[in-house]
Design an enzyme around this catalytic site. Structure first.
Site, PDB file in Angstrom:
ATOM      1  N   GLY A 184       1.845-172.406  37.755  1.00 28.77           N
ATOM      2  CA  GLY A 184       3.228-171.938  37.721  1.00 28.77           C
ATOM      3  C   GLY A 184       3.327-170.526  37.153  1.00 28.77           C
ATOM      4  O   GLY A 184       3.905-169.627  37.777  1.00 28.77           O
ATOM      5  N   ALA A 185       2.737-170.324  35.989  1.00 29.98           N
ATOM      6  CA  ALA A 185       2.784-169.001  35.351  1.00 29.98           C
ATOM      7  C   ALA A 185       2.106-167.957  36.241  1.00 29.98           C
ATOM      8  O   ALA A 185       2.607-166.834  36.381  1.00 29.98           O
ATOM      9  CB  ALA A 185       2.126-169.058  33.980  1.00 29.98           C
ATOM     10  N   ALA A 236      -6.054-160.463  45.735  1.00 23.91           N
ATOM     11  CA  ALA A 236      -6.290-161.198  44.477  1.00 23.91           C
ATOM     12  C   ALA A 236      -7.768-161.543  44.289  1.00 23.91           C
ATOM     13  O   ALA A 236      -8.205-161.794  43.176  1.00 23.91           O
ATOM     14  CB  ALA A 236      -5.433-162.461  44.436  1.00 23.91           C
ATOM     15  N   GLU A 274       1.431-179.617  38.782  1.00 20.79           N
ATOM     16  CA  GLU A 274       0.934-179.723  37.407  1.00 20.79           C
ATOM     17  C   GLU A 274       2.047-180.113  36.426  1.00 20.79           C
ATOM     18  O   GLU A 274       1.892-179.990  35.223  1.00 20.79           O
ATOM     19  CB  GLU A 274       0.279-178.401  36.973  1.00 20.79           C
ATOM     20  N   ASP A 301      -5.883-170.689  29.184  1.00 24.32           N
ATOM     21  CA  ASP A 301      -7.277-170.956  29.547  1.00 24.32           C
ATOM     22  C   ASP A 301      -8.176-170.475  28.409  1.00 24.32           C
ATOM     23  O   ASP A 301      -8.094-169.315  27.991  1.00 24.32           O
ATOM     24  CB  ASP A 301      -7.657-170.199  30.831  1.00 24.32           C
ATOM     25  N   ALA A 360      -7.118-168.091  41.762  1.00 20.43           N
ATOM     26  CA  ALA A 360      -5.690-167.754  41.861  1.00 20.43           C
ATOM     27  C   ALA A 360      -5.301-166.955  43.100  1.00 20.43           C
ATOM     28  O   ALA A 360      -4.174-166.502  43.209  1.00 20.43           O
ATOM     29  CB  ALA A 360      -5.189-167.050  40.605  1.00 20.43           C
ATOM     30  N   ALA A 361      -6.222-166.832  44.056  1.00 21.72           N
ATOM     31  CA  ALA A 361      -5.840-166.224  45.348  1.00 21.72           C
ATOM     32  C   ALA A 361      -4.715-167.054  45.960  1.00 21.72           C
ATOM     33  O   ALA A 361      -3.765-166.515  46.542  1.00 21.72           O
ATOM     34  CB  ALA A 361      -7.035-166.174  46.291  1.00 21.72           C
ATOM     35  N   GLY A 362      -4.820-168.374  45.790  1.00 23.81           N
ATOM     36  CA  GLY A 362      -3.802-169.274  46.330  1.00 23.81           C
ATOM     37  C   GLY A 362      -2.448-169.065  45.659  1.00 23.81           C
ATOM     38  O   GLY A 362      -1.404-169.198  46.308  1.00 23.81           O
TER      39      GLY A 362
END
Ligand SMILES: Nc1ncnc2c1ncn2[C@@H]1O[C@H](COP(=O)(O)OP(=O)(O)OP(=O)(O)O)[C@@H](O)[C@H]1O
Ligand SMILES: [Mg+2]
Length: 308
Positions: A43-44, A283, A142, A15, A251-253
């Site tokens: 993914g990461a 998160a 993705e 990012d 990124a909580a998800g």
């Protein structure tokens, strides 16, 4: 109890985040306020979350033969994640997300998948022995959909649990919905898959019902501050979120999905979703994607303090 083994198959992006007073108009140049380079990609992010939550974690994906790819390897490696299935693409660059964060509110984002499309169904076939050893696999959208489908199918053949994080939002082929273990979209992703606008628990129940109708076996909807909703052929229930004061919900998800993968085999769906809700809530308390992923001790302490 031995550590759960979790494989994350998915994207690794860098990012590139520029803070700006406002987004530029076409043709215009403006002066940015600050710039940072942060490791991301669903993914990461999920691999980092799984590792911090105590799983023996494997990450399968593809980065470029460039400085960003090296940065991803170094960052994921520092978390103790097994990278033997992380490929390096010979020509494509590492995936990027160019993000403008505007002071006045609206953000603009351009995601360029590039090397992320380098993980193929043939790679999944090569991973058969690894997949067979896993307790859970998490996967997102993705990377090429044919790779997603191949992975879900292979895991199903081998009796391994899969969790499909249905992001980014898109219409997902029924062949993927049918073969996933748990289908787990957020509100916008659920709308893209079912055309039901999810703004209440009732809406969420309707969306989950339609996913079941599309052939899903189990559904876990992520509902932000409303928590989560579970549905299977036999039952459905809503699990309220923990009350927190979020700083940044990015990124909580991903924390939620990783936590679900770790906890699913250890107890009931209700217990696993409570654990995932706690990881998701934690998160939101720190800025950034990967820096905000909570450790196992933090989640356990949080649940203990909140009395479930
Ligand atoms: N404001 C909040 N308060 C409490 N819990 C939250 C909040 N936001 C998120 N969570 C927890 O995190 C989970 C996942 O969040 P959300 O539904 O926003 O996922 P998401 O949209 O996929 O997130 P992202 O894609 O940005 O990672 C929720 O189901 C909930 O348990
Ligand atoms: Mg998400």
């Amino acid at each position: 109890m031995s550590k759960p083994h979790v494989l994350v198959i998915g994207s690794a992006n860098i990012d590139l985040v520029t803070r700006v007073p406002r987004c530029p108009k076409p043709g215009e140049s403006i002066i940015g306020l600050s710039f940072s380079t942060v490791c991301g990609g669903k993914g990461a992010n999920q691999a980092v979350a799984a590792a911090r939550l105590g799983a023996e974690t494997y990450f399968a994906g593809c980065v470029g033969d460039d400085a960003f790819g090296a940065l991803q390897r170094e960052t994921l490696g520092r978390e103790g994640i097994d990278l033997s299935r992380l490929k390096t693409h010979p020509v494509e660059s590492t995936g990027t997300a160019v993000i403008l964060v505007a002071e006045e509110g609206q953000n603009s984002i351009v995601v360029t998948p590039s090397a992320n499309y380098g993980i193929t169904p043939a790679d999944i076939q090569d991973m058969t022995p690894l997949i067979a050893r896993m307790d859970a696999i998490t996967i997102q959208l993705e990377i090429p959909l044919e790779t997603v489908e191949a992975a879900l199918r292979k895991a199903r053949e081998l009796g391994v649990l899969t969790i499909l994080d249905a992001g980014p939002a898109q219409k997902v082929p029924q062949s993927i919905v049918e073969v996933a273990g748990i289908v787990s979209p957020n509100e916008t992703e659920a709308e893209a898959m079912t055309k039901v606008r999810v703004e209440s628990i009732e809406d969420a129940r309707e969306a989950a019902f339609r996913l079941m109708h599309q052939g899903a076996r189990e559904v876990v909807l992520k509902l932000g501050k409303m928590g989560a909703l579970y549905m299977s052929a036999n039952e459905w229930f809503h699990v309220p979120a923990y009350e927190v004061k979020p700083v940044d919900t990015v990124a909580a998800g991903d924390a939620f999905t990783a936590a679900l993968g770790i906890a699913w085999q250890a107890g009931s769906p209700l217990e696993a979703i409570r654990f995932a809700n706690a990881a998701g809530a934690l998160a939101t308390l720190k800025e950034g994607a990967q820096p905000s992923m909570p450790a196992r001790e933090e989640v356990d302490r949080f649940i203990y303090e909140r009395g479930r």
